[in-house]
Enzyme design. Structure first.
Site, PDB file in Angstrom:
ATOM      1  N   GLN A  12      17.862  31.858  18.549  1.00 56.16           N
ATOM      2  CA  GLN A  12      17.274  30.712  17.842  1.00 56.16           C
ATOM      3  C   GLN A  12      15.824  30.991  17.429  1.00 56.16           C
ATOM      4  O   GLN A  12      15.438  30.725  16.296  1.00 56.16           O
ATOM      5  CB  GLN A  12      17.326  29.466  18.751  1.00 56.16           C
ATOM      6  CG  GLN A  12      16.991  28.188  18.011  1.00 56.16           C
ATOM      7  CD  GLN A  12      16.612  27.037  18.951  1.00 56.16           C
ATOM      8  OE1 GLN A  12      16.459  27.215  20.149  1.00 56.16           O
ATOM      9  NE2 GLN A  12      16.478  25.842  18.401  1.00 56.16           N
ATOM     10  N   ASP A  34      19.018  43.167  19.298  1.00 58.83           N
ATOM     11  CA  ASP A  34      19.726  42.162  20.108  1.00 58.83           C
ATOM     12  C   ASP A  34      20.985  42.831  20.635  1.00 58.83           C
ATOM     13  O   ASP A  34      21.323  43.950  20.213  1.00 58.83           O
ATOM     14  CB  ASP A  34      20.096  40.950  19.219  1.00 58.83           C
ATOM     15  CG  ASP A  34      20.244  39.672  20.044  1.00 58.83           C
ATOM     16  OD1 ASP A  34      21.073  39.685  20.989  1.00 58.83           O
ATOM     17  OD2 ASP A  34      19.552  38.682  19.773  1.00 58.83           O
ATOM     18  N   ASP A  52      20.224  46.819  24.235  1.00 58.61           N
ATOM     19  CA  ASP A  52      20.345  46.015  25.451  1.00 58.61           C
ATOM     20  C   ASP A  52      19.098  46.251  26.301  1.00 58.61           C
ATOM     21  O   ASP A  52      18.881  47.362  26.797  1.00 58.61           O
ATOM     22  CB  ASP A  52      21.612  46.436  26.218  1.00 58.61           C
ATOM     23  CG  ASP A  52      21.823  45.591  27.454  1.00 58.61           C
ATOM     24  OD1 ASP A  52      20.941  44.770  27.790  1.00 58.61           O
ATOM     25  OD2 ASP A  52      22.878  45.750  28.100  1.00 58.61           O
ATOM     26  N   TYR A 143      17.091  28.799  35.953  1.00 59.34           N
ATOM     27  CA  TYR A 143      16.317  29.154  34.753  1.00 59.34           C
ATOM     28  C   TYR A 143      14.822  28.927  35.001  1.00 59.34           C
ATOM     29  O   TYR A 143      13.991  29.793  34.731  1.00 59.34           O
ATOM     30  CB  TYR A 143      16.804  28.293  33.588  1.00 59.34           C
ATOM     31  CG  TYR A 143      16.058  28.467  32.295  1.00 59.34           C
ATOM     32  CD1 TYR A 143      16.163  29.632  31.550  1.00 59.34           C
ATOM     33  CD2 TYR A 143      15.267  27.430  31.780  1.00 59.34           C
ATOM     34  CE1 TYR A 143      15.487  29.774  30.346  1.00 59.34           C
ATOM     35  CE2 TYR A 143      14.599  27.562  30.580  1.00 59.34           C
ATOM     36  CZ  TYR A 143      14.716  28.733  29.865  1.00 59.34           C
ATOM     37  OH  TYR A 143      14.052  28.866  28.676  1.00 59.34           O
ATOM     38  N   LYS A 147      11.756  31.594  35.168  1.00 56.19           N
ATOM     39  CA  LYS A 147      10.594  31.509  34.281  1.00 56.19           C
ATOM     40  C   LYS A 147       9.303  31.465  35.099  1.00 56.19           C
ATOM     41  O   LYS A 147       8.299  32.088  34.726  1.00 56.19           O
ATOM     42  CB  LYS A 147      10.702  30.291  33.357  1.00 56.19           C
ATOM     43  CG  LYS A 147      11.742  30.437  32.254  1.00 56.19           C
ATOM     44  CD  LYS A 147      11.359  31.536  31.270  1.00 56.19           C
ATOM     45  CE  LYS A 147      12.338  31.650  30.110  1.00 56.19           C
ATOM     46  NZ  LYS A 147      12.082  32.838  29.277  1.00 56.19           N
TER      47      LYS A 147
HETATM   48  N1  SER Z   1      15.094  24.600  25.715  1.00 55.67           N
HETATM   49  C1  SER Z   1      15.272  25.259  26.964  1.00 55.67           C
HETATM   50  C2  SER Z   1      16.457  24.779  27.673  1.00 55.67           C
HETATM   51  O1  SER Z   1      16.813  23.632  27.493  1.00 55.67           O
HETATM   52  C3  SER Z   1      14.068  25.035  27.821  1.00 55.67           C
HETATM   53  O2  SER Z   1      13.254  26.125  27.783  1.00 55.67           O
HETATM   54  O3  SER Z   1      17.012  25.499  28.431  1.00 55.67           O
END
Ligand code: SER
Length: 321
Positions: A12, A34, A52, A143, A147
């Site tokens: 995106q 990619d 990769d 996630y 991060k």
């Molecule tokens: N837009 C992302 C998500 O929803 C957040 O960093 O995972």
């Protein structure tokens, strides 16, 4: 002369960032890579390759062969998808970043690295409104944990090895050129496809769930601005808060109804509701504004117009709005 490697160019952010960077640095100097093929525009306008980032050998060869000077590492498993495969997501998100940081440390030609963090580094114990740059960060998603750990590693590589790595905590990113995949903020993109295709949308978040969001053009401009900033001005080497706009699904639906009056939204919250509720409602980005002149230009009404027109065009429809 800069020679730029984009990892995750089919995604995106990557698909739009590649185009903008090619305008600035020349098509031939921006290498789009990619694990899947990028879109035709990217393939036809400059160099691209399947790469990769987890394959260190391949990565090293690529960087040396093309004398890369800057890396934008955008590949990641997003929040919703990561909850389905926690250990895999952790490995992919962390290993890929560490590969890139290590490469930047070892290869002298590489002068700068960009890596995106996210509002996901915040958690239920973080102040939700106008969330400060430095605050409690106790993320509850894999996630978010990846991060946050990534941010710490970026700062570590900067302080310990002088790797010039720069990062922003993106809010939810809204765009129509390339669809996002597996994020919690993705409803704010999907809703436009629902509106254009069938004038209805079933939202996976509750109607009053406020989240920070940003239109892609603002995110791209911010990213480039940060990467071009004088290093001496940067006081944050983990990741900068970025705000933008904040709205709920109901507010977005009301905005869409101004153009499509019979648009209908229904709500069926799923596991992503808990993720959204653990994130801030709005962000204080004054440090980014002060340090490197961050600003946004697209607000909710403007974003809604651009999205409706853009998605309609994808389906061969023309909206005069
Ligand atoms: N837009 C992302 C998500 O929803 C957040 O960093 O995972």
């Amino acid at each position: 002369m800069e020679r730029i490697l984009i990892i995750g160019a089919a995604g995106q952010i990557g698909s739009e960032l590649t185009v903008e960077l090619r305008k600035i640095y020349g098509n031939e100097n921006v290498f789009a890579t990619d694990i899947k093929e990028p879109n035709e525009d990217i393939k036809n306008s400059g160099p691209w390759a399947i790469l990769d980032v987890l394959d260190v050998k391949q990565l090293v060869h690529f960087v040396i062969r093309y004398r890369i000077t800057q890396i934008y590492h955008l590949a990641a498993v997003l929040s919703g998808n990561a909850e389905k495969i926690p250990m895999q997501a952790w490995n992919i998100n962390m290993e890929s970043l560490l590969n890139v940081l290590d490469l930047a440390k070892e290869v002298e030609d590489i002068k700068r690295v960009f890596w995106p963090s996210s509002i996901a580094v915040f958690g239920p114990t973080t102040p939700k409104d106008n969330t400060p740059q430095i605050t409690v960060t106790e993320p509850t998603t894999v996630y978010g944990i990846s991060k946050l750990a990534g941010e710490r590693w970026c700062e570590y590589y900067w302080k310990r090895y002088g790797v010039d790595v720069r990062s922003v905590r993106y809010p939810g990113l809204i765009s129509y050129k390339t669809e996002p995949g597996g994020g919690t903020t993705d409803y704010a993109v999907e809703i436009f496809y629902g509106a254009i295709k069938e004038k209805k949308y079933e939202c996976f978040l509750k109607e009053d769930t406020y989240l920070p969001m940003m239109f892609m053009s603002d995110a791209i401009q911010a990213t480039i601005k940060l990467m071009q900033a004088d290093p001496g001005r940067l006081t944050v080497r983990s990741s900068y808060n970025l705000g933008g706009m904040s709205f709920s699904p109901k507010e977005l639906a009301d905005e869409i109804k101004k153009y499509i009056p019979d648009f209908e939204i229904t709500y069926k919250p799923d596991f992503r509701q808990a993720i959204a509720e653990s994130w801030p409602r709005s962000i204080d980005d004054s440090v980014a504004r002060r340090d490197w002149g961050f600003n946004v230009s697209v607000d909710l009404p403007e974003m809604t117009r651009i999205m409706l027109k853009g998605v309609a065009e994808k389906f061969g429809k023309k909206l005069d709005i």
